[in-house]
Design an enzyme around this catalytic site. Structure first.
Site, mmCIF file in Angstrom:
data_model
loop_
_atom_site.group_PDB
_atom_site.id
_atom_site.type_symbol
_atom_site.label_atom_id
_atom_site.label_comp_id
_atom_site.label_asym_id
_atom_site.label_seq_id
_atom_site.Cartn_x
_atom_site.Cartn_y
_atom_site.Cartn_z
ATOM 1 N N GLY A 17 60.455 31.631 13.775
ATOM 2 C CA GLY A 17 60.318 30.868 15.072
ATOM 3 C C GLY A 17 61.118 31.424 16.275
ATOM 4 N N ILE A 18 62.110 30.500 17.062
ATOM 5 C CA ILE A 18 62.806 30.892 18.396
ATOM 6 C C ILE A 18 63.868 31.951 17.835
ATOM 7 C CG2 ILE A 18 64.146 29.926 19.819
ATOM 8 C CD1 ILE A 18 62.637 27.291 20.203
ATOM 9 N N TYR A 147 64.629 13.250 13.960
ATOM 10 C CA TYR A 147 64.773 14.676 14.577
ATOM 11 C C TYR A 147 65.444 14.345 16.181
ATOM 12 C CZ TYR A 147 64.382 18.957 17.166
ATOM 13 O OH TYR A 147 64.247 20.421 17.757
ATOM 14 N N PRO A 175 65.381 23.266 24.379
ATOM 15 C CA PRO A 175 63.730 23.613 24.381
ATOM 16 C C PRO A 175 62.746 22.631 24.359
ATOM 17 C CG PRO A 175 64.956 24.854 22.274
ATOM 18 C CD PRO A 175 65.723 23.421 22.908
ATOM 19 N N GLY A 176 61.674 22.937 24.984
ATOM 20 C CA GLY A 176 60.589 21.829 25.011
ATOM 21 C C GLY A 176 59.791 22.276 23.943
ATOM 22 N N VAL A 178 57.668 24.411 21.763
ATOM 23 C CA VAL A 178 57.655 25.934 21.218
ATOM 24 C C VAL A 178 56.631 26.068 20.051
ATOM 25 C CG1 VAL A 178 58.502 28.164 20.770
ATOM 26 C CG2 VAL A 178 59.864 26.621 22.164
#
Length: 243
Positions: A17-18, A147, A175-176, A178
């Site tokens: 992921g990120i 979360y 983050p928004g 992703v």
């Protein structure tokens, strides 16, 4: 940081992921990287691919963070630490499994606390520690729990750490949406969703800048920031309409 290509950076939550995209972005500019995550296999594969050091640890288990920090300390100070590890389990509060909820609190909130408490000593004077919140922590939204609650707590924790550690450069990453294996769990449309590479570009650029918070994409984050500023009688009326 006069020579960015010589930076020493520890990235936590780097196996996919990120985190993986951020690791690749810093590797391209020549940084010396230490990558951590729970998943040893994918972590080692990425480290081999980009010429980094793999150091498996679980942020939800303080002992593994203590071991990792002790090992890293032996090789000299770091320039940056970027903590991106998190768990995600979307759903309405009444529907959530309480054991999974507790695990999210342990990893997302307590894991961030462990990093916030133990990691700054690894940084050189003025070195940077970036902790990962989320736009989900700005305001309570349907299906965001638990979360979102942990990320709201991380935002508060990071703000407090910023006030306390004037000897370190404390940053917040928000983050928004992703497109990652984590957000693939969502059963709703994700507005302004971006790729991990786009997120990594925003993070690297933002952390090179001087602002406290790196938030993206702005077409989403600015709208949510505005919603957070509204009186409850307006903001809660609006969030009730979200399904």
């Amino acid at each position: 940081m006069s020579d960015l290509s010589q930076e020493r950076i520890w990235i936590i939550g780097a196996s996919s992921g990120i985190g993986a995209a951020v690791a690749k972005a810093y590797a391209k500019r020549g940084a010396s990287l230490i990558l951590s995550a729970r998943s040893q296999g994918p972590l080692q594969a990425l480290a081999d691919e980009i010429g980094a050091t793999a150091l498996a640890c679980d942020v939800g288990e303080r002992a593994t963070i203590e071991e990792a920090t002790a090992q890293i300390a032996q090789s000299g100070p770091l320039d940056r630490i970027i903590h991106l590890a998190a768990l995600y389990d979307p759903g309405a509060i009444a529907e959530l499994d309480h054991e999974k909820a507790a695990q999210l609190v342990q990893v997302n909130l307590m894991g961030t606390f462990h990093i916030a408490q133990l990691a700054p000593s690894l940084l050189r004077e003025g070195g940077q520690l970036a902790l990962c919140g989320s736009v989900a922590g700005y305001i309570g939204l349907p299906k965001g729990q638990i979360y979102s609650a942990t990320k709201a707590a991380v935002i508060n924790l990071t703000e407090s750490l910023r006030a306390e550690r004037k000897d370190r450069d404390i940053r917040l990453i928000s983050p928004g949406f992703v497109s990652t294996p984590m957000t693939a769990k969502n059963d709703f449309d994700m507005p302004a969703v971006i790729t991990p590479d786009a997120a990594a570009t925003a993070i690297v650029r933002g952390l090179d800048g001087s602002g406290f918070e790196v938030h993206f994409p702005r077409r989403l984050t600015l709208a949510l920031k505005l919603l957070r500023l509204l009186p409850y009688r307006i903001s809660l009326a609006l969030t009730k309409r979200i399904v």
